[in-house]
Design an enzyme around this catalytic site. Structure first.
Site: not given
Length: 218
Positions: A167, A199, A113
């Site tokens: 996600d 995610h 991320s």
């Protein structure tokens, strides 16, 4: 120098991985993943903690963050000063491993991320050629700026991009955009899409990470 967690190799130290966590987490986040990779015999894992700082999209709330997140839109304004600072911190960790006797091409970056965006920014803009980059559920935060430095990159720099199609934090299309950007620069990233993954880092993905790291480091 950042504070960090470290998992030392059981045997001779032959390679290093610097693994960057996401927004709001810390270096402990991926420590449980390390034994699952099967690389602990000769690879040293460094898992730094991002500094605690205000994050604009969360109302200025203080949390571990590599740089400020100003907007959530796909075409968003980027905290380039903060991104550069984060790359500098990771560069210092790279140099520390080099001083330990580990060649640059035996040092890999893994980022999830927001940490993945820093891994891209550091690895693609670094003055030395690293072993490779693993980009997990992430994006290239400042492609225009990196485009100014990518001409010096070897076209064989290994990059693995992995992203979940479900996600809902970093949209799947941002992973695809990163793939297209790297391809336009002449790189040939490995691409792995995970249909039902959100995610997160899933078990199947951990196996892919291990395979890639073994290819570039062992």
């Amino acid at each position: 120098m950042l504070n960090y967690e470290v998992v030392e190799p059981r045997g001779e130290h032959r390679a290093s991985v610097i693994w960057l966590h996401g927004l709001g987490a810390d270096g402990h986040d991926f420590v449980p993943v390390i034994p699952l990779l099967g690389l602990s015999e000769h690879v040293r894992f460094i898992l730094p903690h991002a500094p605690v700082q205000p994050v604009t999209i969360n109302g200025g709330y203080l949390m571990p963050s590599w740089y400020d997140i100003l907007e959530t839109l796909p075409e968003r304004k980027v905290d380039e000063q903060g991104l550069d600072a984060a790359a500098g911190w990771i560069g210092a960790l790279i140099e520390a491993e080099y001083q330990r006797g580990i060649a640059y091409d035996r040092i890999a970056l893994v980022g999830f991320s927001q940490g993945g965006a820093v891994a891209y920014h550091t690895g693609l803009g670094y003055a030395q050629v690293l072993a490779g980059i693993v980009a997990l559920s992430t994006y290239i935060a400042s492609p225009d700026r990196l485009a100014l430095t990518q001409a010096a990159l070897p076209r064989t720099l290994p990059v693995a991009i992995m992203h979940g199609e479900a996600d809902d934090v970093v949209p799947f299309m941002l992973g695809q955009q990163a793939l297209s950007t790297l391809q336009s620069w002449g790189l040939a990233p490995q691409w792995r899409a995970f249909r039902h993954m959100g995610h997160e880092v899933a078990v199947d993905e951990i196996q892919q990470i291990a395979t890639f790291l073994r290819e570039i480091l062992i």
